[in-house]
Design a protein around this motif. Structure first.
Motif, PDB file in Angstrom:
ATOM      1  N   ARG B 564      -4.981  32.534  16.780  1.00 44.39           N
ATOM      2  CA  ARG B 564      -5.121  33.305  15.738  1.00 44.39           C
ATOM      3  C   ARG B 564      -6.058  34.870  16.837  1.00 44.39           C
ATOM      4  NH1 ARG B 564      -9.924  31.127  13.372  1.00 44.39           N
ATOM      5  NH2 ARG B 564      -9.824  28.984  14.863  1.00 44.39           N
ATOM      6  N   SER B 565      -6.302  34.788  17.678  1.00 44.30           N
ATOM      7  CA  SER B 565      -7.560  35.530  18.345  1.00 44.30           C
ATOM      8  C   SER B 565      -6.953  36.995  18.860  1.00 44.30           C
ATOM      9  CB  SER B 565      -8.406  34.927  19.580  1.00 44.30           C
ATOM     10  OG  SER B 565      -7.032  34.818  20.903  1.00 44.30           O
ATOM     11  N   GLU B 566      -7.145  38.279  18.384  1.00 39.97           N
ATOM     12  CA  GLU B 566      -6.071  39.117  18.749  1.00 39.97           C
ATOM     13  C   GLU B 566      -6.510  39.318  20.017  1.00 39.97           C
ATOM     14  OE1 GLU B 566      -7.214  43.439  17.632  1.00 39.97           O
ATOM     15  OE2 GLU B 566      -8.612  42.097  16.145  1.00 39.97           O
ATOM     16  N   MET B 567      -5.641  39.525  20.559  1.00 37.35           N
ATOM     17  CA  MET B 567      -4.941  39.834  21.992  1.00 37.35           C
ATOM     18  C   MET B 567      -5.507  41.603  22.760  1.00 37.35           C
ATOM     19  SD  MET B 567      -2.247  37.955  24.291  1.00 37.35           S
ATOM     20  CE  MET B 567      -0.629  39.407  23.524  1.00 37.35           C
ATOM     21  N   ARG B 568      -6.578  41.222  23.098  1.00 38.29           N
ATOM     22  CA  ARG B 568      -6.922  43.228  24.259  1.00 38.29           C
ATOM     23  C   ARG B 568      -6.402  42.948  25.281  1.00 38.29           C
ATOM     24  NH1 ARG B 568     -11.118  41.177  20.874  1.00 38.29           N
ATOM     25  NH2 ARG B 568     -11.859  42.565  19.301  1.00 38.29           N
ATOM     26  N   LEU B 569      -5.524  44.159  25.852  1.00 33.85           N
ATOM     27  CA  LEU B 569      -5.227  43.564  26.732  1.00 33.85           C
ATOM     28  C   LEU B 569      -5.575  44.861  28.607  1.00 33.85           C
ATOM     29  CD1 LEU B 569      -0.928  44.194  26.232  1.00 33.85           C
ATOM     30  CD2 LEU B 569      -2.472  41.973  26.858  1.00 33.85           C
ATOM     31  N   SER B 570      -5.749  44.132  29.104  1.00 34.24           N
ATOM     32  CA  SER B 570      -6.560  44.971  30.040  1.00 34.24           C
ATOM     33  C   SER B 570      -5.843  45.185  31.848  1.00 34.24           C
ATOM     34  CB  SER B 570      -7.637  44.947  30.385  1.00 34.24           C
ATOM     35  OG  SER B 570      -8.339  43.817  30.435  1.00 34.24           O
ATOM     36  N   ASP B 571      -6.084  46.184  32.757  1.00 33.44           N
ATOM     37  CA  ASP B 571      -5.984  45.152  34.100  1.00 33.44           C
ATOM     38  C   ASP B 571      -7.251  44.464  34.566  1.00 33.44           C
ATOM     39  OD1 ASP B 571      -4.639  46.691  36.516  1.00 33.44           O
ATOM     40  OD2 ASP B 571      -6.479  45.972  36.647  1.00 33.44           O
ATOM     41  N   LEU B 601      -3.318  37.926  44.831  1.00 31.81           N
ATOM     42  CA  LEU B 601      -2.635  37.635  44.257  1.00 31.81           C
ATOM     43  C   LEU B 601      -2.365  39.510  43.132  1.00 31.81           C
ATOM     44  CD1 LEU B 601      -4.669  34.725  41.873  1.00 31.81           C
ATOM     45  CD2 LEU B 601      -1.997  34.850  43.408  1.00 31.81           C
ATOM     46  N   PRO B 602      -1.379  39.579  43.129  1.00 31.29           N
ATOM     47  CA  PRO B 602      -1.549  41.188  42.660  1.00 31.29           C
ATOM     48  C   PRO B 602      -2.140  40.903  40.675  1.00 31.29           C
ATOM     49  CG  PRO B 602       0.063  40.148  42.271  1.00 31.29           C
ATOM     50  CD  PRO B 602       0.272  39.038  43.016  1.00 31.29           C
ATOM     51  N   HIS B 603      -2.861  42.138  40.095  1.00 30.78           N
ATOM     52  CA  HIS B 603      -3.248  42.376  39.209  1.00 30.78           C
ATOM     53  C   HIS B 603      -1.909  42.019  38.254  1.00 30.78           C
ATOM     54  CE1 HIS B 603      -6.705  45.111  40.326  1.00 30.78           C
ATOM     55  NE2 HIS B 603      -6.746  44.131  41.819  1.00 30.78           N
ATOM     56  N   ALA B 604      -2.546  41.781  37.145  1.00 29.70           N
ATOM     57  CA  ALA B 604      -2.545  41.819  35.509  1.00 29.70           C
ATOM     58  C   ALA B 604      -2.913  42.041  34.545  1.00 29.70           C
ATOM     59  CB  ALA B 604      -1.583  40.521  35.344  1.00 29.70           C
ATOM     60  N   LYS B 605      -1.584  42.484  33.281  1.00 26.74           N
ATOM     61  CA  LYS B 605      -2.271  43.323  32.387  1.00 26.74           C
ATOM     62  C   LYS B 605      -1.683  42.078  30.963  1.00 26.74           C
ATOM     63  CE  LYS B 605      -1.896  47.510  30.390  1.00 26.74           C
ATOM     64  NZ  LYS B 605      -2.405  48.996  30.615  1.00 26.74           N
ATOM     65  N   CYS B 606      -3.277  41.781  30.752  1.00 31.80           N
ATOM     66  CA  CYS B 606      -3.046  40.480  30.076  1.00 31.80           C
ATOM     67  C   CYS B 606      -4.489  40.883  28.928  1.00 31.80           C
ATOM     68  CB  CYS B 606      -3.238  39.353  30.512  1.00 31.80           C
ATOM     69  SG  CYS B 606      -4.021  39.277  32.070  1.00 31.80           S
ATOM     70  N   ASP B 607      -5.035  39.769  27.983  1.00 34.47           N
ATOM     71  CA  ASP B 607      -5.782  39.172  28.004  1.00 34.47           C
ATOM     72  C   ASP B 607      -7.400  38.971  28.904  1.00 34.47           C
ATOM     73  OD1 ASP B 607      -7.149  39.398  24.279  1.00 34.47           O
ATOM     74  OD2 ASP B 607      -8.089  37.705  26.657  1.00 34.47           O
ATOM     75  N   PRO B 608      -8.291  39.088  29.430  1.00 36.25           N
ATOM     76  CA  PRO B 608      -9.355  39.246  30.259  1.00 36.25           C
ATOM     77  C   PRO B 608      -9.701  37.365  30.028  1.00 36.25           C
ATOM     78  CG  PRO B 608      -9.682  40.858  29.595  1.00 36.25           C
ATOM     79  CD  PRO B 608      -8.567  40.364  28.585  1.00 36.25           C
ATOM     80  N   THR B 609     -10.221  37.400  28.601  1.00 34.21           N
ATOM     81  CA  THR B 609     -10.738  35.790  28.560  1.00 34.21           C
ATOM     82  C   THR B 609      -9.398  34.488  28.068  1.00 34.21           C
ATOM     83  OG1 THR B 609     -11.760  37.631  26.895  1.00 34.21           O
ATOM     84  CG2 THR B 609     -12.073  35.078  25.870  1.00 34.21           C
ATOM     85  N   LEU B 610      -8.521  35.262  27.747  1.00 28.56           N
ATOM     86  CA  LEU B 610      -7.503  34.062  27.722  1.00 28.56           C
ATOM     87  C   LEU B 610      -6.843  33.771  29.008  1.00 28.56           C
ATOM     88  CD1 LEU B 610      -5.213  35.530  23.953  1.00 28.56           C
ATOM     89  CD2 LEU B 610      -6.801  34.032  24.626  1.00 28.56           C
TER      90      LEU B 610
END
Lengths: 148, 720
Positions: B564-571, B601-610
């Motif tokens: 349900r939670s909203e995704m907030r993408l960041s580096d 490890l390369p960086h990823a663009k994703c929701d940090p919490t998830l």
């Protein structure tokens, strides 16, 4: 139940089992004196502002701490919190939200309304007693309210 | 009798009159020749008398006539006694009287001209009378005067004597004196002398001294207020005095003045005195008038000369303008003979147009009759111009001198008398060529337009079809959009329901568990001595199960929250994230025991919490399943491909049977006994759900007793 003017701890809890467990936890922490339990938000507000059933008491005697459940009949815990924190005379009373949920929206909203602390009622009673112990010591013994 | 003072008076009058004449020029003769009606007395010799024929006569009558004549009046003289004619004038029955003595009384009745005669008084005595040589000598003497005569007024006023006797007439007075009675008669000299002669009295003479104060001025009189006539008479009188008629009349009626005869020198000097100023004035006036005339005439002549000059200048300019216009005109100007079209006159432009060096060369050399490219057009033109008199914008082709052809447009008119045609001509070759070209273009354009129109019509039809199709599509789209909206609304509604459900679960499902756990604990605390070991074990079991159920509920809520939670993408720095998560969840003992290796490890663009939850669950599993292993090592590494990046957590723990790999990520699925490895079987399900939400995938590999590797792959588009 003690005289209402001498209430130090107000517990707002509609579930009598939870209320009893809270009382027991407080008792185990030697904090059993002057505790009042009310089972809905309206009664809590009536008590604090000395109205309705509690209009005889002096509103100057405020509880030293309020344990507030969020899920309450009539007036919800968040509404009670909102009213308390909106009033100049009552917003200094420490309020600890007691809830069975870790739902983020509840936590965020409570902090926005100015809650002082927040604990999840654990299923394991021993943990509950520990939490109450920590809170009671902190708020009632170490932290002195400013006299208004 | 007329002394110097009188002459001076007369002279001045004459000068005034002359001056008036000089100023007014011919004005004096301009008045109408009216007839003046006057009246005269019968017996006032020599001034007013009756001649043998019974007509009025005398000095005054003649003087009046002469004066009136000088200013253009006729005169009709009636005769009447003094008193009557005086009344006639006063009452306007006549215009004037020729002889009226001017007295204050009469001035009230009449207006007077200047006096033409002043009569002086004289003292008459019998001849031989001695001792009377001046007026003073009269004192004491007996004096006779006519009653009411001004002589009586005079002697009484001057008190010449105290013995005054009046008579009715002067005749009576003279006869009385002649008979020897009384000493003197005082009356007017001229009248007295005449009367004595008439009466034939010879023994009476006039004493030869002046009688100052006894003087009468005689004038012409007009009716009171008749100033116009008065002025005319004054003027006439002046003229008559000036031109010697007065003098002649005087000589006629009074004879030459014996004893008072002027010497020749005196006469000449008087004449000169009179004439020279008149002459001078006349000459001056004439000169002034002449000069004025010359001045005026000169002025008008100058003006005329100037105007003529202007006209000449204007004409010159005009002529030059026309000459320039003619020669420099940008159109050809021509004159041709009708009969053969011979050019008679041309400007330079025309010559140039027809290919000649100049106008001289074209004139008499070029005949239009021979140079029409289409001879028929000349005939047509001639017919038009002969009937209408002119042609306008007539177009024809001509040969130039060198036989090249050009298009001309000309306008001309005919002059039948002279037999020529004249007009203007313009070279329109360029225009004609442009016209022809335009015509060609127009035809092409029309063809093009027809072709394009057909093409367009086809396109329009196609478009119509497309439009209809589009309309259907739009309708479909609208319908689909509406359906989508409805679906979305339903989805929102069910999401809200789900929210309410999970909230309810998290609160209400837990409360009984708390009570079960709590009150079991109270039972153990308060009633421990009444329970045996088996009873205590049962209570522990109750409490453990209550706690487990709480854990299950928590995990379920967790899983639900992930969805349900909203995704907030960041580096996200994945290496730091992995270290932090390990640090959080590993206990003190585990940190000592485990070798934790993290690669690049390369960086990823994703929701940090998830993504932390992913790392958490995977590392937690690695720790948990390595608990009984000999090699306690966790490796974290990444594999990069063109399209995607894969991160993996590898351990040397219990591993799993690869046959059951499909069940690994299922909810509540477990491959190990809970007594060996506690857990609810939700962790990997959460991992899979999070990675799927990021558009990635999860996979695992392992072998029992040798370890496992759990990986998740995220597409690069997510990481760019």
């Amino acid at each position: 139940m003690e005289k209402t003017d001498q209430v130090e701890i107000l517990i707002v809890e509609d579930n009598p089992d939870d209320a009893e467990m809270a009382l027991r936890a407080l008792k185990k922490n030697k904090l059993a004196n002057n505790i009042l339990v009310v089972d809905d938000g309206e009664k809590a507000l009536d008590f604090i502002f000395a109205r309705g059933d509690y209009k005889e008491r002096s509103s100057k005697n405020r509880p030293k701490i309020i344990l507030l459940d969020l899920k309450l009949p009539k007036v919800s815990g968040l509404e009670v919190l909102k009213e308390l924190k909106a009033n100049k005379k009552t917003r200094i009373i420490p309020v600890i939200v007691l809830t069975s949920s870790k739902e983020e929206s509840d936590i965020v909203e409570s902090y926005e309304l100015g809650v002082n602390s927040y604990i999840v009622k654990p299923v394991d009673f021993d943990k509950f007693v520990d939490s109450v112990n920590d809170l009671g010591l902190y708020w009632l013994l170490l932290n002195q309210q400013p006299s208004v | 009798m007329i002394n110097n003072a009188q002459y001076c008076l007369i002279l001045s009058l004459v000068l005034i009159a002359a001056f008036v004449c000089a100023i007014s020029g011919a004005k004096a003769n301009c008045f109408p020749g009216d007839t003046l009606s006057i009246a005269s007395e019968p017996d006032y010799p020599p001034y007013c008398i009756i001649d043998e024929k019974g007509h009025a006569d005398g000095f005054s009558v003649e003087l009046f006539k002469a004066s009136a004549d000088a200013v253009g009046f006729e005169v009709d003289v009636k005769i009447g006694i003094w008193k009557k004619i005086m009344n006639d004038l006063a009452e306007g029955r006549i215009d004037a009287l020729p002889l009226v003595g001017r007295t204050p009384e009469r001035e009230k009745l009449f207006d007077f001209t200047m006096p033409y005669l002043s009569l002086h008084g004289a003292v008459f005595v019998r001849k031989g009378t001695a001792g009377i040589n001046s007026l003073e000598d009269l004192y004491g003497k007996e004096i006779l005067v006519m009653k009411d005569d001004n002589a009586e007024e005079f002697v009484r006023r001057e008190q010449l004597t105290d013995k005054i006797t009046t008579t009715n007439t002067f005749e009576e007075a003279f006869r009385t004196l002649s008979s020897g009675e009384y000493d003197a008669v005082v009356t007017q000299r001229v009248m007295g002398l005449n009367l004595l002669e008439e009466l034939d009295i010879t023994n009476i003479e006039a004493l030869n001294f002046q009688v100052p104060g006894f003087r009468q001025d005689f004038c012409f009189a007009v009716q009171k207020g008749d100033t116009l006539l008065l002025e005319r008479l004054n003027e006439g009188l002046s003229v008559v005095i000036a031109n010697d008629i007065y003098k002649e009349l005087r000589s006629k009626w009074f004879g030459p003045d014996a004893g008072k005869q002027k010497s020749l020198k005196e006469v000449i000097s008087i004449v000169l005195l009179i004439l020279i100023p008149i002459l001078i004035i006349l000459i001056l006036s004439w000169i002034i008038s002449l000069r004025q005339q010359v001045k005026n005439r000169t002025k008008s002549l100058n003006k005329e000369v100037e105007e003529r000059k202007k006209v000449i200048d204007a004409l010159k300019i005009s002529e030059e303008t026309y000459r320039n216009l003619f020669q420099n005109a940008q159109v050809g100007l021509f004159r041709t003979r009708i009969s053969d079209g011979q050019i008679l006159e041309s400007n330079e432009q025309l010559a140039k147009m027809f290919g000649y060096p100049g106008r001289k060369e074209i004139i008499a050399d070029y005949k239009t009759s021979e140079n029409y490219v289409d001879p028929g057009t000349r005939e047509e033109m001639l017919q038009q111009i002969k009937t209408k008199g002119f042609v306008q914008n007539f177009e024809a082709r001509f040969y130039r001198k060198d036989r090249s052809i050009f298009w001309a447009s000309y306008s001309a008119r005919i002059n039948h008398e002279q037999g020529w045609i004249e007009g203007v001509v313009e070279d329109i070759t360029d225009r004609k060529e442009a016209e022809i070209e335009l015509r060609g273009l127009k035809v092409n354009l029309e063809k093009e337009v027809v072709a394009r129109t057909i093409e367009l019509n086809e396109k329009v039809q196609k478009l119509d079809k497309s439009q209809k199709a589009m309309l259907y599509m739009v309708e479909d789209l609208n319908r689909i959009t509406a359906e989508l909206k409805e679906e979305r609304r339903k989805l929102q509604a069910s999401n809200q329901e789900l929210e309410a459900f999970t909230y309810s679960v998290s609160h209400d499902l837990r409360a009984p568990l708390r009570a079960i756990n709590g009150f079991s604990k109270f039972l153990l605390d308060d009633y421990a001595e009444r329970l045996d070991d088996e009873g205590k074990r049962f209570i522990d079991t109750i409490r453990r199960n209550a706690s487990k159920m709480d854990q299950l509920i928590s995990d379920l809520l967790n899983l639900s929250r992930v969805s349900r939670s909203e995704m907030r993408l960041s580096d996200v720095d994945m290496k730091s994230a992995a270290f932090e998560v390990f640090d959080d969840i590993a206990g003190v003992q585990e940190k000592k025991e485990f070798e934790f290796v993290v690669g690049d490890l390369p960086h990823a663009k994703c929701d940090p919490t998830l993504i932390r939850q992913v790392w958490g669950n995977l590392i937690d599993n690695a720790l948990k399943y390595s608990a009984h292993a000999k090699i306690k090592k966790i490796e974290i590494l990444a594999r990069q491909k063109k399209e995607e990046i894969t991160w993996c957590v590898k351990d040397r723990g219990a591993g799993f049977d690869s046959r059951y790999i499909d069940k690994l990520f299922g909810i509540f699925q477990r491959l190990h006994k809970e007594e060996e490895y506690p857990g609810t079987g939700v962790g990997l399900a959460i991992v899979q759900r999070i990675i799927h939400r990021h558009g990635g995938s999860v996979h695992a590999s392992g072998e029992i007793g040798k370890g496992a590797e759990f990986c998740f792959t995220l597409p690069r588009s997510h990481n760019d």
